[in-house]
Design a protein around this motif. Structure first.
Motif, mmCIF file in Angstrom:
data_model
loop_
_atom_site.group_PDB
_atom_site.id
_atom_site.type_symbol
_atom_site.label_atom_id
_atom_site.label_comp_id
_atom_site.label_asym_id
_atom_site.label_seq_id
_atom_site.Cartn_x
_atom_site.Cartn_y
_atom_site.Cartn_z
ATOM 1 N N LYS A 74 0.837 -1.212 0.000
ATOM 2 C CA LYS A 74 0.000 0.000 0.000
ATOM 3 C C LYS A 74 0.866 1.255 0.000
ATOM 4 C CE LYS A 74 -4.085 -1.748 2.340
ATOM 5 N NZ LYS A 74 -4.677 -1.952 3.661
ATOM 6 N N ASP A 75 1.912 1.246 0.824
ATOM 7 C CA ASP A 75 2.791 2.412 0.897
ATOM 8 C C ASP A 75 3.507 2.627 -0.443
ATOM 9 O OD1 ASP A 75 2.066 2.762 3.532
ATOM 10 O OD2 ASP A 75 3.881 1.859 4.360
ATOM 11 N N LEU A 76 3.994 1.541 -1.018
ATOM 12 C CA LEU A 76 4.687 1.660 -2.312
ATOM 13 C C LEU A 76 3.738 2.201 -3.379
ATOM 14 C CD1 LEU A 76 6.785 -1.655 -2.288
ATOM 15 C CD2 LEU A 76 7.707 0.674 -2.390
ATOM 16 N N GLU A 77 2.482 1.751 -3.336
ATOM 17 C CA GLU A 77 1.490 2.242 -4.296
ATOM 18 C C GLU A 77 1.192 3.730 -4.042
ATOM 19 O OE1 GLU A 77 -1.959 -0.323 -4.138
ATOM 20 O OE2 GLU A 77 -2.721 0.622 -5.993
ATOM 21 N N ALA A 78 1.038 4.094 -2.763
ATOM 22 C CA ALA A 78 0.739 5.489 -2.420
ATOM 23 C C ALA A 78 1.869 6.427 -2.867
ATOM 24 C CB ALA A 78 0.527 5.620 -0.909
ATOM 25 N N HIS A 79 3.097 5.903 -2.911
ATOM 26 C CA HIS A 79 4.236 6.725 -3.339
ATOM 27 C C HIS A 79 4.536 6.556 -4.826
ATOM 28 C CE1 HIS A 79 5.312 6.424 1.117
ATOM 29 N NE2 HIS A 79 4.933 7.654 0.890
ATOM 30 N N ASP A 80 3.611 5.935 -5.543
ATOM 31 C CA ASP A 80 3.739 5.766 -6.995
ATOM 32 C C ASP A 80 5.012 5.019 -7.382
ATOM 33 O OD1 ASP A 80 3.136 5.994 -9.699
ATOM 34 O OD2 ASP A 80 4.087 7.962 -9.892
ATOM 35 N N LEU A 81 5.377 4.019 -6.574
ATOM 36 C CA LEU A 81 6.544 3.196 -6.916
ATOM 37 C C LEU A 81 6.119 1.864 -7.531
ATOM 38 C CD1 LEU A 81 8.669 4.046 -3.761
ATOM 39 C CD2 LEU A 81 9.051 4.863 -6.090
ATOM 40 N N ILE A 82 4.931 1.379 -7.155
ATOM 41 C CA ILE A 82 4.327 0.218 -7.824
ATOM 42 C C ILE A 82 2.873 0.574 -8.138
ATOM 43 C CG2 ILE A 82 5.809 -1.473 -6.669
ATOM 44 C CD1 ILE A 82 3.412 -2.226 -4.888
ATOM 45 N N GLU A 83 2.274 -0.229 -9.026
ATOM 46 C CA GLU A 83 0.851 -0.034 -9.340
ATOM 47 C C GLU A 83 0.185 -1.396 -9.487
ATOM 48 O OE1 GLU A 83 1.021 2.278 -12.902
ATOM 49 O OE2 GLU A 83 1.913 0.654 -14.080
ATOM 50 N N ARG A 84 -1.144 -1.400 -9.321
ATOM 51 C CA ARG A 84 -1.912 -2.622 -9.477
ATOM 52 C C ARG A 84 -2.296 -2.826 -10.934
ATOM 53 N NH1 ARG A 84 -6.273 -2.455 -4.694
ATOM 54 N NH2 ARG A 84 -5.395 -0.367 -4.302
ATOM 55 N N GLU A 85 -2.366 -4.055 -11.319
ATOM 56 C CA GLU A 85 -2.720 -4.402 -12.689
ATOM 57 C C GLU A 85 -3.698 -5.576 -12.615
ATOM 58 O OE1 GLU A 85 -0.085 -5.876 -16.529
ATOM 59 O OE2 GLU A 85 0.484 -6.575 -14.535
ATOM 60 N N VAL A 86 -4.831 -5.480 -13.303
ATOM 61 C CA VAL A 86 -5.768 -6.605 -13.399
ATOM 62 C C VAL A 86 -5.271 -7.500 -14.522
ATOM 63 C CG1 VAL A 86 -8.136 -7.300 -13.874
ATOM 64 C CG2 VAL A 86 -7.697 -5.199 -12.589
ATOM 65 N N TYR A 87 -4.877 -8.724 -14.176
ATOM 66 C CA TYR A 87 -4.338 -9.589 -15.233
ATOM 67 C C TYR A 87 -5.302 -10.703 -15.616
ATOM 68 C CZ TYR A 87 -2.966 -13.170 -11.795
ATOM 69 O OH TYR A 87 -2.975 -14.132 -10.829
#
Lengths: 105, 105
Positions: free
Chosen positions: A59-72
Motif C-alpha cells: 500500500k505504501d509503495l502504491e501510495a508513493h507511486d513506486l508500484i501499481e496494481r494491474e488486473v491480469y
C-alpha cells in the motif's frame, strides 16, 4: 527513519522516508528482478514477513507511486503489482547495494 | 530485513542486514558529511532517536567494521566515532540514495 510533518531537507532522508522501511527494498528488488508479482508470490518469497506487513508495504509503495496494481485476469478477477516508471528509476539504488554487498560481504 | 542463521544468498539482502536498520544510513550519512562525531553530536543531530537506539546502532556499526572508536582526548578521556575504510566504501550507496531523492522527491 524519522517521520515528521516536515519534509526532510536532506534528499537521502526523503528517499529513506519512502523506501527505508523493513522489507521495502527487498520487495522492490523482487519486482526489478522478476517483473509483475501477485500478493501470493510475495508471501512465498518472504515467508518471514507477516501478511499484514507485506500488505502495508505494498500500500505504501502504491501510495508513493513506486508500484501499481494491474488486473491480469477478468474472470475471475485477479490482481498483481508491477513497478511504475518511478519505481523502475530506483534501479541505481539497488545496483549500489548489490555492488557493495558483492565486494564487502 | 530478515534475520536468520543463514547468510542470505542475495548481496542486496546481505548489505541490508548490515545497514538496513532505522537510523543506520542516516548515521553513516553524517559520518560521511561531517567526519568524526561524538555520541553527543549524534544525539543532537537525531533528537527523535532514543539514546539507547543510537547506542545500539553505533555498536552494530562498530561490530560490522563500518565505524571505529577513536580517543581524541586523554585527560579527561573522550571518545568519538569515525568511519573505517569499509564504512567509507559505502559512499556510492549514499550517493545513489541522494541522487534519486534529488530527482524524485
Amino acid at each position: 527513519v524519522p517521520r515528521s510533518y516536515e519534509i526532510p531537507v536532506c534528499p537521502i532522508a526523503r528517499t529513506l522516508d519512502l523506501i527505508g522501511e523493513r522489507w521495502t527494498l527487498l520487495l522492490l528488488r523482487d519486482f526489478h528482478r522478476k517483473g509483475p508479482l501477485r500478493f501470493q508470490d510475495l508471501q512465498e518469497a518472504f515467508p518471514a514477513a507477516a501478511p499484514n506487513t507485506l500488505s502495508q508495504r505494498l500500500k505504501d509503495l502504491e501510495a508513493h507511486d513506486l508500484i501499481e496494481r494491474e488486473v491480469y485476469s477478468e474472470h475471475p478477477p485477479r490482481l498483481r503489482y508491477r513497478l511504475t516508471r518511478r519505481g523502475a528509476s530506483l534501479k541505481p539504488v539497488l545496483a549500489a547495494l548489490r555492488e557493495w554487498g558483492e565486494q564487502n560481504t
